[in-house]
Design a protein around this motif. Sequence first.
Motif, PDB file in Angstrom:
ATOM      1  N   ILE A 122       0.735  -1.132  -0.070  1.00  0.00           N
ATOM      2  CA  ILE A 122      -0.160  -0.044   0.029  1.00  0.00           C
ATOM      3  C   ILE A 122       0.773   1.162  -0.146  1.00  0.00           C
ATOM      4  N   ARG A 123       2.075   1.150   0.853  1.00  0.00           N
ATOM      5  CA  ARG A 123       2.971   2.300   0.896  1.00  0.00           C
ATOM      6  C   ARG A 123       3.626   2.607  -0.653  1.00  0.00           C
ATOM      7  N   GLN A 124       3.510   1.614  -1.400  1.00  0.00           N
ATOM      8  CA  GLN A 124       4.608   1.851  -2.640  1.00  0.00           C
ATOM      9  C   GLN A 124       3.586   2.035  -3.797  1.00  0.00           C
ATOM     10  N   VAL A 125       2.310   2.282  -3.474  1.00  0.00           N
ATOM     11  CA  VAL A 125       1.444   2.379  -4.752  1.00  0.00           C
ATOM     12  C   VAL A 125       1.814   3.872  -5.269  1.00  0.00           C
ATOM     13  N   ASN A 126       1.628   3.912  -6.551  1.00  0.00           N
ATOM     14  CA  ASN A 126       2.164   5.139  -7.219  1.00  0.00           C
ATOM     15  C   ASN A 126       1.388   6.301  -6.819  1.00  0.00           C
ATOM     16  N   GLY A 127       2.071   7.330  -6.473  1.00  0.00           N
ATOM     17  CA  GLY A 127       1.005   8.564  -5.903  1.00  0.00           C
ATOM     18  C   GLY A 127       0.225   9.212  -6.953  1.00  0.00           C
ATOM     19  N   GLU A 128       0.637   8.886  -8.286  1.00  0.00           N
ATOM     20  CA  GLU A 128      -0.280   9.525  -9.382  1.00  0.00           C
ATOM     21  C   GLU A 128      -1.531   8.701  -9.380  1.00  0.00           C
ATOM     22  N   PHE A 129      -1.708   7.534  -9.144  1.00  0.00           N
ATOM     23  CA  PHE A 129      -2.711   6.801  -8.817  1.00  0.00           C
ATOM     24  C   PHE A 129      -3.698   7.436  -8.082  1.00  0.00           C
ATOM     25  N   ILE A 130      -3.102   7.825  -6.836  1.00  0.00           N
ATOM     26  CA  ILE A 130      -3.973   8.198  -5.726  1.00  0.00           C
ATOM     27  C   ILE A 130      -4.397   9.612  -5.957  1.00  0.00           C
ATOM     28  N   GLU A 131      -3.587  10.255  -6.773  1.00  0.00           N
ATOM     29  CA  GLU A 131      -4.062  11.629  -7.042  1.00  0.00           C
ATOM     30  C   GLU A 131      -5.290  11.780  -7.889  1.00  0.00           C
ATOM     31  N   ALA A 132      -5.236  10.692  -8.883  1.00  0.00           N
ATOM     32  CA  ALA A 132      -6.118  10.481  -9.785  1.00  0.00           C
ATOM     33  C   ALA A 132      -7.411  10.170  -9.038  1.00  0.00           C
ATOM     34  N   GLY A 133      -7.511   9.206  -8.215  1.00  0.00           N
ATOM     35  CA  GLY A 133      -8.566   8.819  -7.283  1.00  0.00           C
ATOM     36  C   GLY A 133      -9.069   9.882  -6.780  1.00  0.00           C
ATOM     37  N   LEU A 134      -8.441  10.629  -6.101  1.00  0.00           N
ATOM     38  CA  LEU A 134      -8.857  12.049  -5.355  1.00  0.00           C
ATOM     39  C   LEU A 134      -9.441  12.919  -6.069  1.00  0.00           C
ATOM     40  N   ALA A 135      -8.929  13.189  -7.261  1.00  0.00           N
ATOM     41  CA  ALA A 135      -9.362  14.025  -8.515  1.00  0.00           C
ATOM     42  C   ALA A 135     -10.905  13.658  -8.738  1.00  0.00           C
ATOM     43  N   PHE A 136     -11.052  12.116  -8.927  1.00  0.00           N
ATOM     44  CA  PHE A 136     -12.454  11.773  -9.430  1.00  0.00           C
ATOM     45  C   PHE A 136     -13.412  11.801  -8.166  1.00  0.00           C
ATOM     46  N   CYS A 151     -12.967  10.216  -4.970  1.00  0.00           N
ATOM     47  CA  CYS A 151     -12.984   9.105  -4.150  1.00  0.00           C
ATOM     48  C   CYS A 151     -12.954   9.229  -2.843  1.00  0.00           C
ATOM     49  N   THR A 152     -13.553   8.722  -1.978  1.00  0.00           N
ATOM     50  CA  THR A 152     -13.670   8.917  -0.782  1.00  0.00           C
ATOM     51  C   THR A 152     -12.308   7.985  -0.138  1.00  0.00           C
ATOM     52  N   ALA A 153     -12.265   8.045   1.293  1.00  0.00           N
ATOM     53  CA  ALA A 153     -10.891   7.336   1.900  1.00  0.00           C
ATOM     54  C   ALA A 153     -11.310   5.894   1.522  1.00  0.00           C
ATOM     55  N   ARG A 154     -12.453   5.416   1.798  1.00  0.00           N
ATOM     56  CA  ARG A 154     -12.570   3.780   1.653  1.00  0.00           C
ATOM     57  C   ARG A 154     -12.623   3.343  -0.017  1.00  0.00           C
ATOM     58  N   GLN A 155     -13.109   4.345  -0.744  1.00  0.00           N
ATOM     59  CA  GLN A 155     -13.134   3.928  -2.256  1.00  0.00           C
ATOM     60  C   GLN A 155     -11.661   3.913  -2.626  1.00  0.00           C
ATOM     61  N   LEU A 156     -10.712   4.987  -2.098  1.00  0.00           N
ATOM     62  CA  LEU A 156      -9.647   4.985  -2.506  1.00  0.00           C
ATOM     63  C   LEU A 156      -8.738   3.634  -2.188  1.00  0.00           C
ATOM     64  N   LEU A 157      -9.075   3.567  -1.045  1.00  0.00           N
ATOM     65  CA  LEU A 157      -8.510   2.082  -0.606  1.00  0.00           C
ATOM     66  C   LEU A 157      -8.807   0.851  -1.502  1.00  0.00           C
ATOM     67  N   LEU A 158      -9.969   0.641  -1.221  1.00  0.00           N
ATOM     68  CA  LEU A 158     -10.631  -0.530  -2.111  1.00  0.00           C
ATOM     69  C   LEU A 158     -10.556  -0.579  -3.618  1.00  0.00           C
ATOM     70  N   LYS A 159     -10.773   0.702  -4.280  1.00  0.00           N
ATOM     71  CA  LYS A 159     -10.637   0.538  -5.497  1.00  0.00           C
ATOM     72  C   LYS A 159      -9.135   1.019  -6.567  1.00  0.00           C
ATOM     73  N   VAL A 160      -8.453   1.588  -5.622  1.00  0.00           N
ATOM     74  CA  VAL A 160      -7.115   2.118  -5.974  1.00  0.00           C
ATOM     75  C   VAL A 160      -5.913   1.250  -5.421  1.00  0.00           C
ATOM     76  N   GLN A 161      -5.703   1.578  -4.127  1.00  0.00           N
ATOM     77  CA  GLN A 161      -4.555   0.987  -3.408  1.00  0.00           C
ATOM     78  C   GLN A 161      -4.643  -0.464  -3.431  1.00  0.00           C
ATOM     79  N   MET A 162      -5.793  -1.082  -3.066  1.00  0.00           N
ATOM     80  CA  MET A 162      -5.628  -2.671  -2.691  1.00  0.00           C
ATOM     81  C   MET A 162      -5.454  -3.437  -4.218  1.00  0.00           C
ATOM     82  N   PRO A 163      -6.091  -2.855  -5.245  1.00  0.00           N
ATOM     83  CA  PRO A 163      -6.070  -3.510  -6.448  1.00  0.00           C
ATOM     84  C   PRO A 163      -4.226  -3.244  -6.776  1.00  0.00           C
ATOM     85  N   ASN A 164      -3.842  -2.067  -6.577  1.00  0.00           N
ATOM     86  CA  ASN A 164      -2.282  -1.991  -7.168  1.00  0.00           C
ATOM     87  C   ASN A 164      -1.333  -2.558  -6.165  1.00  0.00           C
TER      88      ASN A 164
END
Length: 302
Positions: A173-187, A189-202
């Motif tokens: 989870i710490r090594q997930v690309n920061g650009e993916f997280i920024e993209a999720g926040l830009a769309f 995403c809540t904290a839970r959606q960011l975790l389940l749909k961005v961080q966990m899959p990556n």
Amino acid sequence: MHFDLHIGEGANAVVNYILDHFTPALNFIATVIGFVTDTIKAALTGIPMPVAVIVIVALALWRVSWKFALFSLLALLVIVDMGLWERTMETLSLVLAATVIAIVVGIPLGIAMAKSRIVTVLVRPVLDLMQTMPAFVYLIPAAMFFGLGAVPGTIATVIFAMPPVVRLTNLGIRQVNGEFIEAGLAFGCTARQLLLKVQMPNALPSIMAGINQTIMLSLSMVVIASMIGAGGLGNIVLTGIQRLDVGTGFEGGLAVTVLAVILDRITQSLGQRNTAFSFGRFFGARANRGEVPSSATPPAKT
């Protein structure tokens, strides 16, 4: 100058205090873990041997390759020929029970470590202790708190095997690309959606690597746990040691090795995005039959 910290006496005092004041909680834990272990064991031992072999070989064919599927078939037939099939299923049930419990506890703990520095500071020394303490030491409190049998063996196995899934979940989870997280926040995403749909899959490859290591450590610890009545192939190995019977010990060790190789290769493949073998290619792809895939875009009209 000599200092005596009485560490051993302190450990005994803690154990006695737990036995005196937390017996109902220990009984509840033993009941839950016993239910999980007994359910998995009943499911595995209740499957007819030919069906179980076919399922494992099909899984190896799907996830790895036809060569590994052939190896799995021959290796399982060797186990059957040695008369150790039932013992192998008992060991597999203990490994799966310990792995399930380690995943249920370990993945949320790894996520909490990735999200909080305080949790990381508190949990990391505990994980270091769990990984460096000799495996036989875990058998003593497990037997004192829960007696003999599969339950204390499962608990000792969970303690010994859980650190990899915690550490690698945290790392992934710490090594997930920061650009993916920024993209999720830009769309939005809540904290839970960011975790389940961005961080966990990556982070899935790292998490699956942790689960793979947990399974391998569980398999090694289950053999040691036979000393407190965990059963399975560990009893075969232990009998060989007690009687100095090389043949018996070698047969038990060979069955453990076969089980370890099959579990290792299959669980490694689960962290990959694409399978090594496709039943569609084996039986003939749709494109070869002249069908257009549903996702294909029709050519533009001119």
